[in-house]
Design a protein around this motif. Structure first.
Motif, PDB file in Angstrom:
ATOM      1  N   ALA A 171      20.002  19.336 -15.067  1.00  0.00           N
ATOM      2  CA  ALA A 171      21.203  18.511 -15.068  1.00  0.00           C
ATOM      3  C   ALA A 171      22.002  18.706 -13.787  1.00  0.00           C
ATOM      4  O   ALA A 171      22.763  17.812 -13.376  1.00  0.00           O
ATOM      5  CB  ALA A 171      22.076  18.832 -16.278  1.00  0.00           C
ATOM      6  N   THR A 172      21.822  19.863 -13.143  1.00  0.00           N
ATOM      7  CA  THR A 172      22.586  20.157 -11.930  1.00  0.00           C
ATOM      8  C   THR A 172      21.722  20.550 -10.739  1.00  0.00           C
ATOM      9  O   THR A 172      22.229  20.658  -9.614  1.00  0.00           O
ATOM     10  CB  THR A 172      23.601  21.284 -12.183  1.00  0.00           C
ATOM     11  N   TRP A 173      20.405  20.784 -10.949  1.00  0.00           N
ATOM     12  CA  TRP A 173      19.553  21.179  -9.822  1.00  0.00           C
ATOM     13  C   TRP A 173      18.114  20.752 -10.066  1.00  0.00           C
ATOM     14  O   TRP A 173      17.544  21.015 -11.130  1.00  0.00           O
ATOM     15  CB  TRP A 173      19.580  22.694  -9.614  1.00  0.00           C
ATOM     16  N   VAL A 174      17.537  20.113  -9.061  1.00  0.00           N
ATOM     17  CA  VAL A 174      16.102  19.876  -8.959  1.00  0.00           C
ATOM     18  C   VAL A 174      15.717  20.107  -7.501  1.00  0.00           C
ATOM     19  O   VAL A 174      16.589  20.106  -6.618  1.00  0.00           O
ATOM     20  CB  VAL A 174      15.681  18.452  -9.408  1.00  0.00           C
ATOM     21  N   PRO A 175      14.447  20.293  -7.182  1.00  0.00           N
ATOM     22  CA  PRO A 175      14.049  20.545  -5.797  1.00  0.00           C
ATOM     23  C   PRO A 175      14.492  19.426  -4.852  1.00  0.00           C
ATOM     24  O   PRO A 175      14.491  18.249  -5.219  1.00  0.00           O
ATOM     25  CB  PRO A 175      12.523  20.628  -5.884  1.00  0.00           C
ATOM     26  N   SER A 176      14.848  19.806  -3.635  1.00  0.00           N
ATOM     27  CA  SER A 176      15.268  18.826  -2.634  1.00  0.00           C
ATOM     28  C   SER A 176      14.103  17.968  -2.169  1.00  0.00           C
ATOM     29  O   SER A 176      14.306  16.838  -1.689  1.00  0.00           O
ATOM     30  CB  SER A 176      15.900  19.534  -1.430  1.00  0.00           C
ATOM     31  N   ARG A 177      12.903  18.471  -2.288  1.00  0.00           N
ATOM     32  CA  ARG A 177      11.701  17.697  -1.910  1.00  0.00           C
ATOM     33  C   ARG A 177      11.382  16.744  -3.059  1.00  0.00           C
ATOM     34  O   ARG A 177      10.862  17.141  -4.091  1.00  0.00           O
ATOM     35  CB  ARG A 177      10.541  18.652  -1.637  1.00  0.00           C
ATOM     36  N   SER A 178      11.687  15.486  -2.856  1.00  0.00           N
ATOM     37  CA  SER A 178      11.611  14.502  -3.940  1.00  0.00           C
ATOM     38  C   SER A 178      10.199  14.369  -4.503  1.00  0.00           C
ATOM     39  O   SER A 178      10.027  14.074  -5.690  1.00  0.00           O
ATOM     40  CB  SER A 178      12.111  13.142  -3.466  1.00  0.00           C
ATOM     41  N   ALA A 179       9.183  14.600  -3.676  1.00  0.00           N
ATOM     42  CA  ALA A 179       7.801  14.470  -4.139  1.00  0.00           C
ATOM     43  C   ALA A 179       7.447  15.493  -5.208  1.00  0.00           C
ATOM     44  O   ALA A 179       6.442  15.322  -5.912  1.00  0.00           O
ATOM     45  CB  ALA A 179       6.836  14.602  -2.955  1.00  0.00           C
ATOM     46  N   TYR A 180       8.259  16.542  -5.332  1.00  0.00           N
ATOM     47  CA  TYR A 180       7.942  17.587  -6.303  1.00  0.00           C
ATOM     48  C   TYR A 180       8.782  17.503  -7.572  1.00  0.00           C
ATOM     49  O   TYR A 180       8.521  18.216  -8.533  1.00  0.00           O
ATOM     50  CB  TYR A 180       8.134  18.975  -5.664  1.00  0.00           C
ATOM     51  N   VAL A 181       9.761  16.617  -7.597  1.00  0.00           N
ATOM     52  CA  VAL A 181      10.689  16.579  -8.731  1.00  0.00           C
ATOM     53  C   VAL A 181       9.962  16.274 -10.036  1.00  0.00           C
ATOM     54  O   VAL A 181      10.221  16.910 -11.069  1.00  0.00           O
ATOM     55  CB  VAL A 181      11.819  15.571  -8.472  1.00  0.00           C
ATOM     56  N   CYS A 182       9.060  15.312 -10.021  1.00  0.00           N
ATOM     57  CA  CYS A 182       8.343  14.965 -11.252  1.00  0.00           C
ATOM     58  C   CYS A 182       7.536  16.156 -11.761  1.00  0.00           C
ATOM     59  O   CYS A 182       7.540  16.459 -12.956  1.00  0.00           O
ATOM     60  CB  CYS A 182       7.439  13.765 -11.004  1.00  0.00           C
ATOM     61  N   THR A 183       6.844  16.835 -10.853  1.00  0.00           N
ATOM     62  CA  THR A 183       6.084  18.027 -11.243  1.00  0.00           C
ATOM     63  C   THR A 183       7.001  19.080 -11.841  1.00  0.00           C
ATOM     64  O   THR A 183       6.682  19.713 -12.858  1.00  0.00           O
ATOM     65  CB  THR A 183       5.350  18.607 -10.023  1.00  0.00           C
ATOM     66  N   TYR A 184       8.153  19.252 -11.220  1.00  0.00           N
ATOM     67  CA  TYR A 184       9.112  20.269 -11.654  1.00  0.00           C
ATOM     68  C   TYR A 184       9.610  19.998 -13.073  1.00  0.00           C
ATOM     69  O   TYR A 184       9.615  20.908 -13.922  1.00  0.00           O
ATOM     70  CB  TYR A 184      10.288  20.288 -10.675  1.00  0.00           C
ATOM     71  N   VAL A 185      10.015  18.783 -13.365  1.00  0.00           N
ATOM     72  CA  VAL A 185      10.569  18.505 -14.693  1.00  0.00           C
ATOM     73  C   VAL A 185       9.479  18.504 -15.760  1.00  0.00           C
ATOM     74  O   VAL A 185       9.729  18.896 -16.907  1.00  0.00           O
ATOM     75  CB  VAL A 185      11.381  17.190 -14.715  1.00  0.00           C
ATOM     76  N   ARG A 186       8.268  18.083 -15.395  1.00  0.00           N
ATOM     77  CA  ARG A 186       7.158  18.177 -16.356  1.00  0.00           C
ATOM     78  C   ARG A 186       6.891  19.638 -16.712  1.00  0.00           C
ATOM     79  O   ARG A 186       6.691  19.982 -17.881  1.00  0.00           O
ATOM     80  CB  ARG A 186       5.900  17.530 -15.778  1.00  0.00           C
ATOM     81  N   ALA A 187       6.894  20.500 -15.693  1.00  0.00           N
ATOM     82  CA  ALA A 187       6.684  21.930 -15.946  1.00  0.00           C
ATOM     83  C   ALA A 187       7.824  22.515 -16.772  1.00  0.00           C
ATOM     84  O   ALA A 187       7.603  23.322 -17.682  1.00  0.00           O
ATOM     85  CB  ALA A 187       6.553  22.673 -14.617  1.00  0.00           C
ATOM     86  N   TRP A 188       9.056  22.097 -16.466  1.00  0.00           N
ATOM     87  CA  TRP A 188      10.227  22.598 -17.203  1.00  0.00           C
ATOM     88  C   TRP A 188      10.087  22.299 -18.695  1.00  0.00           C
ATOM     89  O   TRP A 188      10.267  23.190 -19.542  1.00  0.00           O
ATOM     90  CB  TRP A 188      11.492  21.941 -16.642  1.00  0.00           C
ATOM     91  N   VAL A 189       9.756  21.063 -19.019  1.00  0.00           N
ATOM     92  CA  VAL A 189       9.624  20.674 -20.419  1.00  0.00           C
ATOM     93  C   VAL A 189       8.457  21.406 -21.073  1.00  0.00           C
ATOM     94  O   VAL A 189       8.553  21.862 -22.223  1.00  0.00           O
ATOM     95  CB  VAL A 189       9.459  19.149 -20.548  1.00  0.00           C
ATOM     96  N   GLN A 190       7.352  21.554 -20.352  1.00  0.00           N
ATOM     97  CA  GLN A 190       6.205  22.257 -20.916  1.00  0.00           C
ATOM     98  C   GLN A 190       6.560  23.687 -21.293  1.00  0.00           C
ATOM     99  O   GLN A 190       6.207  24.164 -22.382  1.00  0.00           O
ATOM    100  CB  GLN A 190       5.038  22.271 -19.916  1.00  0.00           C
TER     101      GLN A 190
END
Length: 214
Positions: A171-190
């Motif tokens: 809600a307040t932080w995701v990686p600055s490299r936009s290409a990795y954001v989808c990977t990051y949130v998928r991993a977070w939920v997993q």
């Protein structure tokens, strides 16, 4: 005790606990090891819909309640094992400390040649886990979470980026490299789904928004 340990993943937790206790399931850091690929966006959306929504409570939190780093293989602790896994052309001394290699940080796209410039990030921060249900776990269960090399929960990233992230959720932080954001949130939920951790309303809304664009 979280529902996770009684319901969804009891047998897997037992295997992970054995790994933590003996470190015998690993022959050693391997060049073939790779950061686990998170679940697909559609699976992450399904998982997210099943997570409990609850307010966070940090009462009683201490990082010391999540013991790190533990021995994973031979002389290698969790940090050293991840540095070996996530690095390129990594060599180590007899105590498993990296003496050469390079590390690419997926959060910001930077590459480093000194391990001192790299942190091992808990993708779902320890404080966030505490807020979301880990306060009810035993110390051994929190240790297993803090040293989980099986799921996409630990990865080598630029140290100051990790420090800037702190204990924030998406809600307040995701990686600055936009290409990795989808990977990051998928991993977070997993990770949250696997450990049966809750999400707060702002966190869930942010995750839904990011996953909709994956």
């Amino acid at each position: 005790m979280p529902k996770f340990y009684a319901r969804r993943r009891l047998s897997t937790l037992a295997a992970l606990t054995c790994l933590i206790a003996s470190a015998a399931l690993f022959d050693g850091p391997s060049a073939s090891a790779a950061l686990p690929t998170p679940v697909s966006a559609s699976t992450a959306r399904s998982y997210l819909s099943q997570l409990t929504v609850a307010a966070e409570n940090r009462t009683g939190y201490s990082r010391d309640l999540f013991p790190t780093w533990i021995t994973i293989s031979g002389a290698c602790n969790t940090r050293e094992w991840i540095l070996k896994r996530d690095g390129t052309n990594v060599t180590t001394d007899s105590s498993c400390y990296p003496t050469s290699g390079s590390w690419y940080s997926p959060y910001d796209g930077a590459t480093w040649t000194s391990p001192t410039d790299v942190d091992i990030d808990h993708l779902v921060p320890l404080a966030e886990a505490w807020d979301s249900g880990a306060s009810r776990w035993t110390t051994s269960q929190r240790q297993a979470f803090a040293n989980d090399v099986t799921r996409p929960q630990l990865l080598a990233v630029t140290d100051n980026v990790n420090q800037a992230k702190g204990d924030q959720d998406p809600a307040t932080w995701v990686p600055s490299r936009s290409a990795y954001v989808c990977t990051y949130v998928r991993a977070w939920v997993q990770v949250k789904y696997y450990y049966d951790l809750s999400v707060d309303s702002a966190e869930k809304s942010a995750l839904q928004g990011y996953l909709a664009g994956c």
